[in-house]
Structure formats: C-alpha cells, structure tokens
Design a protein around this motif. Structure first.
Motif, PDB file in Angstrom:
ATOM      1  N   VAL A   1      20.731  12.071 -22.687  1.00 40.05           N
ATOM      2  CA  VAL A   1      21.201  10.723 -22.310  1.00 40.05           C
ATOM      3  C   VAL A   1      20.030   9.751 -22.124  1.00 40.05           C
ATOM      4  O   VAL A   1      20.227   8.537 -22.086  1.00 40.05           O
ATOM      5  CB  VAL A   1      22.054  10.766 -21.026  1.00 40.05           C
ATOM      6  CG1 VAL A   1      23.405  11.420 -21.290  1.00 40.05           C
ATOM      7  CG2 VAL A   1      21.348  11.494 -19.889  1.00 40.05           C
ATOM      8  N   VAL A   2      18.803  10.293 -22.029  1.00 39.28           N
ATOM      9  CA  VAL A   2      17.616   9.439 -21.905  1.00 39.28           C
ATOM     10  C   VAL A   2      16.596   9.898 -22.946  1.00 39.28           C
ATOM     11  O   VAL A   2      16.238  11.083 -22.979  1.00 39.28           O
ATOM     12  CB  VAL A   2      16.991   9.519 -20.497  1.00 39.28           C
ATOM     13  CG1 VAL A   2      15.783   8.579 -20.385  1.00 39.28           C
ATOM     14  CG2 VAL A   2      18.014   9.163 -19.407  1.00 39.28           C
TER      15      VAL A   2
ATOM     16  N   ASP B   1      15.360  17.439 -26.992  1.00 35.30           N
ATOM     17  CA  ASP B   1      15.597  17.529 -28.447  1.00 35.30           C
ATOM     18  C   ASP B   1      14.625  16.651 -29.226  1.00 35.30           C
ATOM     19  O   ASP B   1      14.943  16.154 -30.313  1.00 35.30           O
ATOM     20  CB  ASP B   1      17.046  17.110 -28.763  1.00 35.30           C
ATOM     21  CG  ASP B   1      17.570  17.784 -30.034  1.00 35.30           C
ATOM     22  OD1 ASP B   1      18.545  17.267 -30.611  1.00 35.30           O
ATOM     23  OD2 ASP B   1      16.957  18.784 -30.465  1.00 35.30           O
ATOM     24  N   GLU B   2      13.455  16.447 -28.670  1.00 34.72           N
ATOM     25  CA  GLU B   2      12.399  15.635 -29.309  1.00 34.72           C
ATOM     26  C   GLU B   2      11.047  16.328 -29.082  1.00 34.72           C
ATOM     27  O   GLU B   2      10.214  15.839 -28.316  1.00 34.72           O
ATOM     28  CB  GLU B   2      12.340  14.237 -28.689  1.00 34.72           C
ATOM     29  CG  GLU B   2      13.538  13.354 -28.882  1.00 34.72           C
ATOM     30  CD  GLU B   2      13.367  12.019 -28.152  1.00 34.72           C
ATOM     31  OE1 GLU B   2      13.903  11.886 -27.030  1.00 34.72           O
ATOM     32  OE2 GLU B   2      12.698  11.125 -28.695  1.00 34.72           O
TER      33      GLU B   2
ATOM     34  N   GLU C   1      16.993  13.805 -15.841  1.00 31.31           N
ATOM     35  CA  GLU C   1      18.396  13.361 -15.915  1.00 31.31           C
ATOM     36  C   GLU C   1      19.132  14.029 -17.077  1.00 31.31           C
ATOM     37  O   GLU C   1      20.348  14.240 -17.003  1.00 31.31           O
ATOM     38  CB  GLU C   1      18.467  11.835 -16.023  1.00 31.31           C
ATOM     39  CG  GLU C   1      18.063  11.135 -14.729  1.00 31.31           C
ATOM     40  CD  GLU C   1      18.340   9.639 -14.768  1.00 31.31           C
ATOM     41  OE1 GLU C   1      17.667   8.887 -14.021  1.00 31.31           O
ATOM     42  OE2 GLU C   1      19.218   9.218 -15.543  1.00 31.31           O
ATOM     43  N   ASN C   2      18.415  14.414 -18.112  1.00 30.82           N
ATOM     44  CA  ASN C   2      19.052  15.158 -19.212  1.00 30.82           C
ATOM     45  C   ASN C   2      19.368  16.587 -18.766  1.00 30.82           C
ATOM     46  O   ASN C   2      20.402  17.152 -19.158  1.00 30.82           O
ATOM     47  CB  ASN C   2      18.147  15.180 -20.442  1.00 30.82           C
ATOM     48  CG  ASN C   2      17.999  13.796 -21.058  1.00 30.82           C
ATOM     49  OD1 ASN C   2      18.918  12.986 -21.006  1.00 30.82           O
ATOM     50  ND2 ASN C   2      16.820  13.510 -21.589  1.00 30.82           N
ATOM     51  N   VAL C   3      18.492  17.149 -17.942  1.00 20.47           N
ATOM     52  CA  VAL C   3      18.741  18.505 -17.427  1.00 20.47           C
ATOM     53  C   VAL C   3      19.987  18.494 -16.547  1.00 20.47           C
ATOM     54  O   VAL C   3      20.867  19.362 -16.661  1.00 20.47           O
ATOM     55  CB  VAL C   3      17.519  19.017 -16.638  1.00 20.47           C
ATOM     56  CG1 VAL C   3      17.786  20.402 -16.067  1.00 20.47           C
ATOM     57  CG2 VAL C   3      16.282  19.058 -17.539  1.00 20.47           C
TER      58      VAL C   3
ATOM     59  N   ARG D   1      18.924  26.731 -19.634  1.00 22.09           N
ATOM     60  CA  ARG D   1      17.494  26.966 -19.811  1.00 22.09           C
ATOM     61  C   ARG D   1      16.788  25.652 -20.168  1.00 22.09           C
ATOM     62  O   ARG D   1      16.618  25.337 -21.332  1.00 22.09           O
ATOM     63  CB  ARG D   1      17.257  27.968 -20.935  1.00 22.09           C
ATOM     64  CG  ARG D   1      17.714  29.389 -20.685  1.00 22.09           C
ATOM     65  CD  ARG D   1      17.399  30.226 -21.896  1.00 22.09           C
ATOM     66  NE  ARG D   1      17.774  31.631 -21.770  1.00 22.09           N
ATOM     67  CZ  ARG D   1      17.622  32.518 -22.750  1.00 22.09           C
ATOM     68  NH1 ARG D   1      17.094  32.135 -23.919  1.00 22.09           N
ATOM     69  NH2 ARG D   1      17.981  33.791 -22.577  1.00 22.09           N
ATOM     70  N   PRO D   2      16.341  24.901 -19.153  1.00 21.28           N
ATOM     71  CA  PRO D   2      15.547  23.708 -19.464  1.00 21.28           C
ATOM     72  C   PRO D   2      14.114  24.117 -19.790  1.00 21.28           C
ATOM     73  O   PRO D   2      13.734  25.278 -19.593  1.00 21.28           O
ATOM     74  CB  PRO D   2      15.585  22.890 -18.177  1.00 21.28           C
ATOM     75  CG  PRO D   2      16.276  23.728 -17.158  1.00 21.28           C
ATOM     76  CD  PRO D   2      16.489  25.090 -17.705  1.00 21.28           C
TER      77      PRO D   2
END
Ligand code: NDP
Ligand SMILES: CC(C)CCC[C@@H](C)[C@H]1CC[C@H]2C3=C(CC[C@]12C)[C@@]1(C)CCC(=O)C[C@@H]1CC3
Length: 348
Positions: free
Chosen positions: A326-327, A244-245, A215-217, A173-174
C-alpha cells in the motif's frame, strides 16, 4: 473490555502480543483505524491509549496470557527478543517455549485465528536467494540463534493449525522491516555513520534485497487475519510480505543516509574479507564476554545480509489474500527519513 469487544463485533476483536514494539504499535494503530477492538499483551507498556486494553506480562506464562485472549477472535503474535540481543537462552525461551504457551493459551481461551509474525530469514543461510518462494527449505545452518528460534517458532504455529477444532494458524514472513519508530535499522545505521563505520560498501554493491515498509507488513497481517478461515489457502501456511521492489542493499542504505545528510559509503571491501573479519571479531568478543560485553556493529549476520542477494516472491500472498503493497518504496523511504529529525546530521 467486554463492552468494547461487543461493540466491535466478535470477529473484529483481537490481541496483539508484542503490541508495544515497533511493528506491534503500527499494527495496533491500523487495527484501531479499521474498527477492531484491540488488546495489547506485552512485557512492557510503551504507549498510552484509552482505546486499547493493556495486559502486561511474559508471553511464556500461559496464565498471564489467558485474560488477554479471552473473548477475542484473532491473536497477532509479533513478540520476539531483539535480534541484536544474541542471547540463545532468551531466544529459545521466548520464541520457542513461549510460542508453545501462546498456542496453548489460544486454544484454552477459544481463540479461532493465530497470525504469527515470522521472518523471511527462516530460509536464509548467508548465501544468495533471488526471488525465493515459500517452498524453499528452512535453513539447515541458521546464521544466528534468532533465526534458529524463528524457524522453530514458525514450525510450531503452522503445525498447530487444527481446522476440525476451529483453530486456524498462518505465518507472515516480512523481510527488513523499516519505518517510523524502527529501533533496529535506521538508528543502528546512523550510529555506524556517526562513528565513521559507513565508508565501505561490502561487496560490489549490486546485491538486491527486500526492505519492507512497516505499513505494508501490517496490511499483510490484517489481510491474512481476514482471509484465514476453514478451508482457506492460508491455513497452516507461511507467506512472504515485502514491498515487492527489491533494491540494491547499499542503494537503500545510501538513500537513508543521504536523506539524513550523512555521506554514503563509497569504497568497496570484498565480501569474503568483510565476512571473515566479522567472524573473527565475533569469536574474539565471545572469548571476552566473561570479562566485558561489546556489541559489534558488523556481525556475521549483518555482513551476510549486506553482501548477498536476498529477496523473496510475494506471489503466494497476492494469490491467496490479494496482497499488494500500500506504500511504495520511494514514498516509504521519504516518510522514514522525515520521521527521524533527531537522527539527522547536525550541520556545523
Ligand atoms: N524488524 C525486522 O526487520 C523484522 C522483524 N520480524 C519479526 O517481527 C516481529 C516484531 O519485530 P519488531 O517490532 O522489530 O520487534 P520489537 O522488539 O520492536 O517488538 C517486539 C515486542 O515484543 C516484546 N517482547 C519480547 N519478549 C517478550 C515476552 N517474553 N513477553 C511479552 N512481550 C515480549 C518486546 O519487549 P522488549 O522490547 O522489552 O523486548 C517488544 O515490545 C518479531 O517477531 C520479529 O521477529 C520479522 C522480519 C523482519
Ligand atoms: C552496519 C551495516 C552493515 C548494516 C546497518 C543496517 C542493519 C542494522 C540492518 C540491515 C538489514 C536489517 C535486517 C534485520 C536487522 C537490521 C539489519 C541487519 C533483521 C535481521 C531483523 C530481524 C529479521 O527477522 C530479519 C531482518 C533482516 C534485515
């Protein structure tokens, strides 16, 4: 294709359904970079690659799907009609009926793992969600047909998990995916700015939301595929994947706009006023639809997303698959702005 599958190793062969889309293309790129052999199944072919085997077709057609799934270990299902299409029949056909076809085709082709791209919006009803966990109930009153069918889609995939028959499913779930080649967020935002519609902040501008760099998804999806196996905590479960921000919605919008040389919004309009104006407009456009089709910039869903808190906890993904972005958000915004030279405001 069989040679490529063997070369990659059976466990690292996959098919990306919806691989021509925004998220899909980034998924394909990262899977190739990690040594996967990759098939793409999509209703359109939107890029060329001699490293990918393309299968063109409608995912609602199981027979069309089968050739693309035979011999692969993992299927990533990230196809969906665009949320802005607002076409109830299309959403039901593709996201609900079509997903059942995908599940049947996976079972018939002997696919072991199905990773669905769901959406954090499946629990969003237009009211505040602060650090929401995956235990929140599905929206009882989804704000739009897109969300309504994403709920049905996720339920189908998670209930299809069948470890006794070596078929494992999970849902990612993005929320608020953005990045290079995004067709839905930055281009629409810039279009609104260019037409002078971005002068107002809806609400007090303090509502925190999650925006997730593409890219995190992708990273979350690949982690899920690699951690999904018999007895794993992922089986039949959904996982939030975000940056996460959480960031104030209008701070994010302003950073994208100023990064592209547009003026940020500076006046405030009460949330309730914006929402009811958007609702009134949507009803008016629905009445006019038989005569003319007009796409509203400020739909009730968009106003609700712009004026409420909606950010989600990734703790379950951190624990179960060791996820971490990761970004960073700052780097992601910089890369995104940099990737749209054609959308930058032309200076006189
Ligand atoms: N963008 C976001 O902020 C978020 C997106 N998601 C989910 O992520 C996934 C990917 O989204 P995104 O990349 O933005 O979407 P895109 O529209 O860019 O990509 C979806 C792809 O699926 C294709 N597709 C649509 N219908 C069919 C069909 N019947 N058969 C085969 N292919 C089809 C589309 O083709 P065509 O373009 O012709 O329709 C497109 O190529 C979706 O499942 C979405 O629900 C979840 C959370 C947030
Ligand atoms: C005109 C402005 C009020 C808003 C401009 C930006 C919006 C187009 C985007 C801001 C949040 C985005 C979002 C989605 C689509 C584009 C936005 C509304 C989704 C609905 C896409 C599909 C999902 O699964 C959930 C997303 C939530 C955030």
């Amino acid at each position: 294709m069989a040679t490529r599958l063997r070369a990659a190793g059976a466990g690292r062969s996959c098919t990306v359904i919806g691989g021509s889309g925004f998220l899909g293309q980034h998924m394909v790129e990262q899977l190739l970079a990690k040594g996967y052999s990759v098939n793409v199944f999509d209703i359109h072919k939107r890029f060329e690659s001699d490293q990918v085997t393309f299968f063109l077709g409608d995912l609602c057609d199981k027979e069309a799907l089968l050739p693309a799934l035979r011999g692969v270990a993992v299927v990533f299902h990230c196809a969906s009609p665009a949320p802005a299409s607002d076409n109830r029949e299309l959403f039901y056909r593709v996201n609900f009926t079509g997903t059942k076809a995908v599940i049947e085709a996976c079972r018939e082709a002997g696919v072991q793992k199905l990773v669905l791209t769901s959406s954090a919006s499946v629990v969003f009803e237009g009211t505040d969600i602060k650090n929401g966990s995956e235990d929140l109930p599905y929206a009882q009153k989804p704000i739009d047909y897109y969300t309504e069918t994403k709920i049905l889609q996720e339920k189908e995939v998670l209930s299809a998990n069948d470890p006794d028959n070596n078929f494992f499913t999970t849902a990612i779930r993005p929320h608020g995916i953005f990045g290079p080649r995004d067709p839905q967020l930055v281009p629409i935002l810039v279009q609104a700015a260019r037409s002078g519609k971005m002068k107002f902040i809806i609400g007090d501008g303090k509502n925190l939301v999650d925006f997730t760099y593409v890219e995190n998804v992708v990273h979350g999806h690949i982690l899920a595929a690699e951690k999904l196996h018999k007895g794993s905590a992922l089986c039949g479960k959904a996982f939030h994947i975000t940056n996460d921000e959480p960031i104030p919605f209008w701070t994010f919008m302003s950073r994208i706009l100023t990064g592209l040389d547009y003026d940020p919004p500076k006046y405030h309009i009460p949330y309730w006023l914006a929402y009811y104006l958007a609702l009134l407009l949507s009803l008016l456009l629905a009445l006019l639809r038989p005569l003319v089709t007009i796409k509203a910039t400020f739909t009730p869903m968009r106003v609700a997303l712009a004026g409420t808190f909606h950010y989600y906890s990734c703790e379950r993904a951190k624990r179960a698959m060791g996820y971490s972005p990761v970004v960073s958000l700052d780097e992601a915004i910089a890369r995104t702005v940099q990737s749209y030279p054609g959308l930058r405001r032309a200076r006189a």
